[in-house]
Each structure stands twice: as C-alpha cells, then as structure tokens.
Motif scaffolding. Structure first.
Motif, PDB file in Angstrom:
ATOM      1  N   SER A  13     -23.255   6.463 -69.915  1.00 30.33           N
ATOM      2  CA  SER A  13     -21.852   6.837 -69.676  1.00 30.33           C
ATOM      3  C   SER A  13     -21.540   8.169 -70.341  1.00 30.33           C
ATOM      4  O   SER A  13     -20.802   8.992 -69.779  1.00 30.33           O
ATOM      5  CB  SER A  13     -20.917   5.746 -70.203  1.00 30.33           C
ATOM      6  N   GLY A  14     -22.087   8.387 -71.537  1.00 28.55           N
ATOM      7  CA  GLY A  14     -21.895   9.668 -72.212  1.00 28.55           C
ATOM      8  C   GLY A  14     -22.482  10.823 -71.414  1.00 28.55           C
ATOM      9  O   GLY A  14     -21.879  11.901 -71.315  1.00 28.55           O
ATOM     10  N   ILE A  15     -23.659  10.593 -70.828  1.00 24.45           N
ATOM     11  CA  ILE A  15     -24.269  11.621 -69.968  1.00 24.45           C
ATOM     12  C   ILE A  15     -23.360  11.897 -68.778  1.00 24.45           C
ATOM     13  O   ILE A  15     -23.171  13.052 -68.361  1.00 24.45           O
ATOM     14  CB  ILE A  15     -25.664  11.173 -69.502  1.00 24.45           C
ATOM     15  N   GLY A  16     -22.789  10.832 -68.212  1.00 26.78           N
ATOM     16  CA  GLY A  16     -21.868  11.005 -67.087  1.00 26.78           C
ATOM     17  C   GLY A  16     -20.682  11.878 -67.454  1.00 26.78           C
ATOM     18  O   GLY A  16     -20.297  12.792 -66.700  1.00 26.78           O
ATOM     19  N   ILE A  63     -21.293   6.528 -65.006  1.00 26.69           N
ATOM     20  CA  ILE A  63     -20.495   5.880 -66.046  1.00 26.69           C
ATOM     21  C   ILE A  63     -20.500   4.384 -65.750  1.00 26.69           C
ATOM     22  O   ILE A  63     -20.321   3.952 -64.611  1.00 26.69           O
ATOM     23  CB  ILE A  63     -19.057   6.439 -66.060  1.00 26.69           C
ATOM     24  N   ASP A  64     -20.699   3.582 -66.758  1.00 19.81           N
ATOM     25  CA  ASP A  64     -20.845   2.131 -66.567  1.00 19.81           C
ATOM     26  C   ASP A  64     -19.475   1.479 -66.406  1.00 19.81           C
ATOM     27  O   ASP A  64     -18.941   0.843 -67.306  1.00 19.81           O
ATOM     28  CB  ASP A  64     -21.599   1.526 -67.762  1.00 19.81           C
ATOM     29  N   MET A  95     -21.288   6.304 -76.577  1.00 20.91           N
ATOM     30  CA  MET A  95     -20.784   7.236 -75.567  1.00 20.91           C
ATOM     31  C   MET A  95     -20.102   8.435 -76.218  1.00 20.91           C
ATOM     32  O   MET A  95     -20.356   9.589 -75.851  1.00 20.91           O
ATOM     33  CB  MET A  95     -19.800   6.517 -74.635  1.00 20.91           C
ATOM     34  N   VAL A  96     -19.256   8.174 -77.211  1.00 20.17           N
ATOM     35  CA  VAL A  96     -18.538   9.265 -77.886  1.00 20.17           C
ATOM     36  C   VAL A  96     -19.518  10.181 -78.618  1.00 20.17           C
ATOM     37  O   VAL A  96     -19.404  11.419 -78.554  1.00 20.17           O
ATOM     38  CB  VAL A  96     -17.497   8.686 -78.869  1.00 20.17           C
ATOM     39  N   HIS A 110     -19.918  13.882 -58.715  1.00 18.16           N
ATOM     40  CA  HIS A 110     -20.048  12.538 -58.156  1.00 18.16           C
ATOM     41  C   HIS A 110     -21.104  11.737 -58.923  1.00 18.16           C
ATOM     42  O   HIS A 110     -20.913  10.545 -59.219  1.00 18.16           O
ATOM     43  CB  HIS A 110     -20.429  12.631 -56.674  1.00 18.16           C
ATOM     44  N   VAL A 111     -22.211  12.390 -59.269  1.00 11.77           N
ATOM     45  CA  VAL A 111     -23.249  11.724 -60.061  1.00 11.77           C
ATOM     46  C   VAL A 111     -22.687  11.309 -61.411  1.00 11.77           C
ATOM     47  O   VAL A 111     -22.886  10.176 -61.877  1.00 11.77           O
ATOM     48  CB  VAL A 111     -24.468  12.652 -60.258  1.00 11.77           C
TER      49      VAL A 111
END
Length: 540
Positions: A131-134, A350-351, A373-374, A344-345
């Motif tokens: 999710s952090g990568i997202g 993100i979960d 994530m943070v 979009h990716v």
C-alpha cells in the motif's frame, strides 16, 4: 533451470499465446516504469527483455514473467536522484552498478538457500508495504498529470481550473477513467492499458496539440557498461543494492506463490532467486532498470496458456522484436497516458480489502499495517519492512512463548493426573517429597524466564525430576535455563534427575555439556525408572 524437456509439441502453442498476450500487457508498463524512473523508456523496455529472458532461462518458476515493477521503480527513482546529486559524473553509472550488485546478492540468497525465509512475512507488513508503494506511485505521477510536483500544489481557483482543463490533464484523466471502466471480459482480449495508449496516441497524432511525449526508442541494442565503484557512495551503494535485491526477491517469490496456488505446482524458491539475480546482473550492465517477477503479467501468461519457461523467453524476444522494428513509434505516445497507467497501478495495489475490514481486524495488526505504510512513504521501503518484520516477530514470539509456557508443568503427588497408575502410586508413596517438572513440545528461547521462574517459586527442599518425555526440541536459551536450575539445586545439596531425553535433545545438551553436570545414575530412559529410583533411595 531451463531443460530440453520443456520444449515439446504439447505446450509450445500455449507458450506462444501466453508470450504474445503477456507482451501486449507488459509493453505499456515497461514504457511507463522506464519514463517514471528518470532513466528513459528504453531502460524499462530492456529491463523487461533482459530480466524476462534470463529469469526464465535460469529461474525456478516455469510460468514466471519478469520485468520492471512498482516497488523497484520507486526505489530506483530515489537511488538515481540521490546518486546524481552526490556525484554528477558517476552517479548514473553507479546507480546501474547497484542493479548488478543487487543481482549478485540475489544469487547469493539462492545459493545459501534463503528463499524460504523471504516469504515468512506477516500479512499486515506485506499489506502496508504494498500500500505504501501504491501511495508513492500516485504521488510520483502528480507532476506528469497536473504539471506541478506535490510540494508546489498551491493553486488559486483560476489556476486549478486552468490545470484541470489543460489538454494534458484532461487526456490523462480520460485515460485513467478508461482504465477503471474498461470491462474485465474485454480486458482478456485487449487490455485496458493498450486501449488507453492507442487512444491517447491517436489523439496526439490527429489533434496536433503540443504535448510531452515518450520519444522514439533507438533500434540499436544497448551498449555494455562496465560497473563503476565510487568510494564516496560505497556505503549507499551496498545499502541500495540490498534494497533492490530484497524488493525483487519479495516480488518474485510472492508471484511464484501465486503461480503455485493456480497451478497446484511447487516452484523452487532458491533457483528462482538465482535466475532473477542473473537477470538483474545483466540488466545493470546494459543500463536497464532492475526487475522481478510481475504478478499481473505472469498470471496473464498463465491464463493464456503459458506453461513452461519458453513462454518467458518468447515474451522477452517478442518485446525485443517490437523495439527493433517499431521503436520509433513510441515518439507519438503522450507522457500523460503513462502517468494515468501508473496512477491506476498505484490505486489498484493499495490493499483496499484490508482497509475496508479495518474495524474487524485486531488493533495490533491494524497498527502494524498502517505504520508500515506510513514508514514506506515517509522514510524508505527497507526501513519500513525491517521495522514491520521486527515488530511482527516480537509479537509472534511472545504469543508462541505463551503457548509454550502451557507445555511446562510442575507437578506434585496432588496434581499429577497425567501419570500412569504405576507412576502415580510411586509419586504418592514418596509423601510429596518430589517435584516433577514436565516439559513437552518444542521449547524456544522465549520461555526460558518462565521455566526458571516456575521452579524458583516452588519448594526447593524437594528432589526435582525434569521429565522430557514429550519434549522434541529445547532451544539454546532454554537449555541454559535448565542448566542453571540443575546448578541451583546441586548447590543446595538437593537431588536432581533427568528422564526421557530424546536423541535430538540429548545431542543439543551434549553440545553445551549439560549432561556432564548430572551423574549418569541420575539420568533415566523413562519417567517410571526415575520415580522407581527415587522411591528406592528415599530416606527411611
């Protein structure tokens, strides 16, 4: 590793279709990741070619399609930016040396059989990490979509209106809408990303509007670059290489697990790391981005009929053919559509499923996911994963220790219901002058304190029988705790005995010479023999 047996008439048709389909899916992403990294579209394209080819040749997952992906691109952006700022002359060369060094680390992971350990990561950590990568990907695409980087987004109403109505932004948002609304059924025939790229390219060609475009990809093959070692960047190069190696390993092995769940096969984790490592070594030497297993492209290959490593090899060759004979046409692809694809990716990875159920999930798991994530966004990906894994393991060890403590029981004649009638009779006949410490199951280091505490709180004027009838593993820390109990009892002149020490535990005890502290006559094969000895030697 690729075997000749993989080439057969039964699978080659499926491999060709799988390679063609995954190529169609991969091209827009390879372009987008290359442009976003700052190294250029060709860096993303040749990553797909080189890592895809060598990971298939030497890897351990038959259907794996490798190439650039989100986490690696985010990391590479940071590495390139940092290295160029610190060393304008060698920064870019040092960054690609890091890619090759990361590949070497991956190969070492495989040679030392570490593959199985990389997938032992708790779900909240993986969820927070992805999710952090997202979030990072979304933030990185704000400037290509809106014309300004995030820190400068201080628009007045008129500026906001002008930005949102600019051709570049409208085109990007329109492509983003297409990516979200394109029917899933049609995506199996023509992926939404291809529709978005084709539509945006046609708009640019026929509208005549001046827009930022990708630019043509040279039909010449990339040149070989010797690795560069910059002493001023040495520490950062090693850390960055470990980051790339870890991210690629996690992506690749998670994709391999996905393949296993679909095909009911078992991949070879260590061989997969060797293959990915070879791919990244070569990619770095030719100025390409680092790569890893790509889940969406791999599943696409699988669904289209790919069953052997030949599909991954053909996938790489098909992309190479397109670049060599049609690379000039990327000059008409607007940057905005690639920004839309990556946005979009970012939104997709993100979960959301975890976040929707956040009120149903234990507070610690929620905190672990959100903190990971943070930290991924605020600090860096490796720090986030390491701290997340550390915290998760601490809690896991504590919970396992609580369970294992239930396997340590201190019995007297009044509460030893689990004994056989003969053993019970012997214990009762000794008039409560014997303590029985029963240890069962595996005992790790987390229970050592509880083990000593349970004995220290008891009446140490009694003889102590340590019964290991059901113990199949005793960790080093708990072994030392048992040794300290033995020494404590012997210092008080009390009898201490051992019974039912299995071969594995005996070997571990012998390594620390624990059994040397007890007279051989006080070590018994069974609990019954030990109780019989105690009864026969009981003072009259």
């Amino acid at each position: 590793m690729l075997l000749l047996s993989h080439f057969n008439r039964k699978t080659i048709k499926g491999d060709i279709f799988g390679a063609l389909t995954s190529t169609i899916v991969a091209l827009p992403f390879a372009l987008a990741f290359g442009v976003t990294s700052g190294a250029g579209a060709s860096a993303g394209i040749y990553c797909a070619i080189l890592t895809g080819l060598f990971a298939s040749l030497f890897g351990g997952t038959n259907q794996q399609i490798s190439g650039p992906n989100t986490g690696l691109t985010v990391a590479m952006v940071a590495i390139l930016t940092s290295f160029v700022a610190q060393s304008p002359e060698n920064g870019i060369a040092a960054a690609f040396t890091v890619v090759s060094l990361a590949g070497l680390f991956q190969m070492l992971f495989g040679f030392f059989k570490l593959g199985k350990y990389f997938i032992l990561v708790s779900y909240p950590v993986i969820s927070g990490f992805t999710s952090g990568i997202g979030v990072l990907i979304i933030l990185s695409q704000i400037e290509p979509l809106f014309g300004q980087p995030l820190p400068q987004l201080q628009w007045s109403l008129s500026e906001l209106t002008n930005t949102l109505t600019s051709t570049n932004t409208l085109l990007g948002l329109a492509c983003l809408l297409v990516l979200f609304v394109w029917p899933q059924k049609l995506s199996r025939v023509v992926p939404a990303s291809i529709i978005a790229v084709a539509g945006a390219t046609m708009f640019y060609v026929f509208s005549g509007v001046d827009m930022e475009v990708v630019g043509a990809i040279s039909s010449e093959l990339p040149s070989f670059n010797m690795p560069v070692w910059d002493n001023a960047l040495a520490s950062e190069m090693i850390n960055s290489a470990l980051l790339i190696a870890t991210l690629s390993t996690l992506d690749s092995l998670m994709t391999s697990l996905t393949v296993d769940s679909i095909t009911n096969e078992l991949h070879d984790s260590d061989q997969e790391l060797v293959g990915q490592g070879v791919g990244n070594i070569v990619a770095g030497l030719f100025g390409a981005l680092p790569g890893g297993g790509a889940t969406m492209r791999t599943v696409t290959n699988l669904r289209a009929g790919g069953t052997t490593p030949l599909s991954g090899i053909l996938h790489a060759l098909f992309i190479l053919a397109i670049v060599l004979w049609a690379g000039e046409y990327t000059a008409y692809i607007p940057i905005a559509v690639l920004a839309a694809i990556l946005t979009h990716v970012g939104i997709s990875i993100i979960d959301w499923n975890f976040l929707k159920r956040i009120h149903q999930i234990p507070l610690f798991s929620v905190g672990l996911m959100i903190s990971t994530m943070v930290m991924s966004v605020a600090f860096d990906l490796v720090t986030a994963v390491l701290i997340g894994v550390f915290l998760a393991n601490l809690v896991t060890i504590r919970r396992l220790s609580e369970i294992q403590l239930d396997n340590i029981k201190l019995y007297t004649a009044k509460n030893a219901e689990h004994l056989s009638p003969a053993e019970m009779e012997l214990l009762q006949a000794m008039d409560d002058s014997v303590l029985l410490l029963n240890i069962s199951g595996p005992i790790g280091f987390g229970v050592a304190r509880g083990l000593k505490q349970s004995v220290s709180e008891s009446d140490q004027n009694k003889a102590l029988l340590i019964d290991l009838t059901d113990a199949n593993f005793v960790g080093v820390t708990s072994t030392i705790a048992i040794e300290e109990i033995i020494i404590s009892y012997q210092n008080q002149g009390r009898d201490i005995l051992l019974s039912s020490v299995c071969e594995r535990v005996r070997n571990d005890f012998n390594k620390l010479k624990v059994l040397d502290r007890i007279a051989p006559k006080h070590i018994f094969a069974t609990r019954l023999e030990a109780l019989t000895y105690l009864k026969s030697n009981q003072p009259i």
